[in-house]
Design a protein around this motif. Structure first.
Motif, PDB file in Angstrom:
ATOM      1  N   ARG A   1     151.258   1.491  13.013  1.00 11.23           N
ATOM      2  CA  ARG A   1     150.800   2.796  13.453  1.00 11.23           C
ATOM      3  C   ARG A   1     150.394   3.543  12.182  1.00 11.23           C
ATOM      4  O   ARG A   1     151.209   3.711  11.262  1.00 11.23           O
ATOM      5  CB  ARG A   1     151.891   3.546  14.189  1.00 11.23           C
TER       6      ARG A   1
ATOM      7  N   LEU B   1     152.191   5.135   9.229  1.00  4.41           N
ATOM      8  CA  LEU B   1     153.217   5.954   9.892  1.00  4.41           C
ATOM      9  C   LEU B   1     154.365   5.110  10.413  1.00  4.41           C
ATOM     10  O   LEU B   1     155.493   5.623  10.560  1.00  4.41           O
ATOM     11  CB  LEU B   1     152.590   6.730  11.056  1.00  4.41           C
ATOM     12  N   GLY B   2     154.103   3.847  10.705  1.00  2.00           N
ATOM     13  CA  GLY B   2     155.154   2.967  11.209  1.00  2.00           C
ATOM     14  C   GLY B   2     154.758   1.510  11.076  1.00  2.00           C
ATOM     15  O   GLY B   2     153.570   1.168  11.128  1.00  2.00           O
ATOM     16  N   LEU B   3     155.773   0.650  10.880  1.00  2.00           N
ATOM     17  CA  LEU B   3     155.513  -0.781  10.680  1.00  2.00           C
ATOM     18  C   LEU B   3     156.584  -1.574  11.408  1.00  2.00           C
ATOM     19  O   LEU B   3     157.780  -1.265  11.296  1.00  2.00           O
ATOM     20  CB  LEU B   3     155.517  -1.110   9.181  1.00  2.00           C
ATOM     21  N   GLU B   4     156.147  -2.617  12.157  1.00  2.00           N
ATOM     22  CA  GLU B   4     157.097  -3.482  12.861  1.00  2.00           C
ATOM     23  C   GLU B   4     156.536  -4.894  12.897  1.00  2.00           C
ATOM     24  O   GLU B   4     155.365  -5.103  13.243  1.00  2.00           O
ATOM     25  CB  GLU B   4     157.326  -2.977  14.292  1.00  2.00           C
TER      26      GLU B   4
ATOM     27  N   CYS C   1     147.092   2.528  16.620  1.00  2.00           N
ATOM     28  CA  CYS C   1     148.245   1.634  16.751  1.00  2.00           C
ATOM     29  C   CYS C   1     147.685   0.249  17.048  1.00  2.00           C
ATOM     30  O   CYS C   1     147.045   0.035  18.100  1.00  2.00           O
ATOM     31  CB  CYS C   1     149.180   2.105  17.867  1.00  2.00           C
TER      32      CYS C   1
ATOM     33  N   GLU D   1     144.026   8.266  14.127  1.00  2.00           N
ATOM     34  CA  GLU D   1     145.346   7.643  14.255  1.00  2.00           C
ATOM     35  C   GLU D   1     145.225   6.433  15.179  1.00  2.00           C
ATOM     36  O   GLU D   1     144.677   6.539  16.288  1.00  2.00           O
ATOM     37  CB  GLU D   1     146.369   8.631  14.799  1.00  2.00           C
TER      38      GLU D   1
END
Length: 464
Positions: A445, A433-436, A412, A410
């Motif tokens: 992430r 798992l996440g996008l920004e 980031c 995992e």
């Protein structure tokens, strides 16, 4: 069968396009009186092409009568797949097969009478016979006798299409044939040689055995080279971190149909035993965006000949190296649990017994509800589907999403907008798992394979 004459052998037709009449052609003869004309050929006869007419024979040594009937029904399906016409079937209850003629002497004479009455030209035995049993049973019934192993090898030979598949089948056939090689009369035992030879030399059967061994050695070298290519491709897939799922199961359980449903592979689908021998590997995508490979492998059967397992070992390594086995079962079969047991036996033989398994019961649209209920009680977590109608496929995909291994690491990371290639690779090979989106780049992430994580080290925002 006699067909009408294809041509009339007139003088003009036999002039070979030179415009010569009969007198001119007679004048061209070098030997007077030596006829070279084909005027007696007025039609062409073709020998009737027909399927072999067979009688089945089995020995029931254990289990219930229903199990014995199921075994004979499977033998009939194998014979039909090989291109035979089944005329009759006999079965004998014995503790063990007869060491001389497979069935007892009385049953052998009854079998001979059935063969004579039906006009059969082949007897197919539901078991693997020793060379002595084959020879002695042939002496009684006076027609060709083959066993279950030879029948399966013949089907494999008919269905092999690739160079590797043909070589694998030929090697298996030669391994089976070598101890059973025999001749008729004195020709096979007569010594070779002649004037000028020292000693009697080799007999005909020894010569044939030597040639078979040489051919087997050559096939093993060819298959070793093909195995290297297959291993290289498999290693490349493993290095990429893409999970591998292998479809395995009993022959004609619908493995290729399921592969086509899940990936649109367009693999051959046929209602026949061992219709697919060559493995097909296709890429599929899960709803969460993860990709995995789906491999369709050769089907198994009860008492699969050990020659086949050995010859196809490089192909079956797709099963042993998989992260998950999709074990497909024919739900329309009267006894699917026996098929499950037979497949698991072969899986253990090839060293894949520790690979996680997902049981998929196919053909529920044609299955007996009582049989399905029995399977549910025995294997509560089995997924019931129909590759033909599409029923249950949503549940199967959901279960695959849970069972297909997730990436190991995992991370980031902050990726600059100029590194869109890395964002694409994370989506293709990882699990986001996440996008920004920020002013300085894209914050991701995700879980990714270890190899890709090592390439993202310089973009880490925090420890994985």
């Amino acid at each position: 069968m006699t067909f009408p004459a294809i041509f009339d052998a007139s003088d003009e037709d036999l002039g070979l396009g030179l415009g010569l009449d009969l007198a001119d052609r007679l004048a061209l003869r070098r030997v007077p009186g030596l006829a070279t004309e084909l005027d007696d050929v007025t039609e062409v006869e073709y020998r009737q092409l027909r399927l072999e007419r067979v009688v089945l024979i089995g020995v029931w040594t254990s289990g219930t009568a229903a199990e014995a009937e199921t075994s004979m029904a499977e033998l009939a399906a194998l014979a039909a797949t090989a291109g035979s016409v089944i005329l009759d079937a006999l079965i004998q209850r014995r503790d063990t097969p007869d060491s001389a003629t497979y069935v007892g002497s009385g049953k052998a004479r009854e079998l001979r009478d059935v063969v004579t009455a039906t006009g059969a030209d082949t007897v197919v035995c539901d078991g693997e016979l020793t060379p002595g049993q084959l020879r002695q049973l042939e002496d009684v019934v006076k027609v060709k006798v083959i066993d279950r192993t030879a029948l399966i090898l013949d089907i494999f030979a008919q269905h092999a299409t690739s160079r590797e598949g043909k070589a694998q089948v030929e090697l298996a056939q030669l391994q089976y044939m070598l101890p059973r090689l025999r001749g008729w009369g004195e020709s096979m035992s007569r010594a070779g040689g002649g004037i000028g030879t020292r000693g009697p030399g080799e007999t005909k059967i020894e010569t044939d055995r030597r040639r078979l061994r040489a051919r087997m050695a050559r096939l093993r070298r060819e298959l070793a080279g093909m195995k290297t290519v297959r291993t290289t491709k498999r290693s490349a897939r493993q290095r990429s971190g893409i999970p591998a799922v292998a479809i395995t199961g009993y022959t004609n359980a619908g493995k290729s149909s399921l592969l086509n449903r899940l990936t649109g592979a367009g693999v051959l689908v046929e209602d026949a035993l061992f219709a697919t021998l060559d493995p097909a590997v296709r890429r599929a995508t899960l709803p969460d965006g993860r990709t995995f490979t789906l491999a369709d492998t050769v089907g198994f059967v009860r008492h699969l000949p050990h020659q086949i397992v050995e010859a196809f070992r490089s192909t079956l390594e797709e099963v042993a190296d998989a992260n998950l086995l999709l074990h497909v079962v024919d739900g329309s079969h009267p006894d699917p649990m026996s098929q499950i047991s037979a497949v698991r036996t072969v899986i253990n033989d090839i060293g894949a017994g520790d690979v996680p398994e997902l049981l998929v019961v196919n053909k529920i649209d044609a299955a007996d509800p009582d049989v399905l209920a029995r399977v549910r009680r025995t294997v509560p977590d089995a997924i019931l589907v129909s590759a033909r109608t599409g029923d249950g496929l949503t549940a199967l995909v959901e279960e695959l999403t849970e069972r297909v291994p997730h990436p190991d690491v995992e991370v980031c990371v902050l990726l600059p907008f100029t590194r869109g290639d890395l964002v694409s690779r994370v989506y293709a090979r990882g699990e986001v798992l996440g996008l920004e989106h920020t002013a300085t780049g894209t914050v991701l992430r995700a879980r990714v394979p270890a190899e890709l994580a090592s390439q993202l080290t310089s973009f880490f925002l925090e420890p994985a």
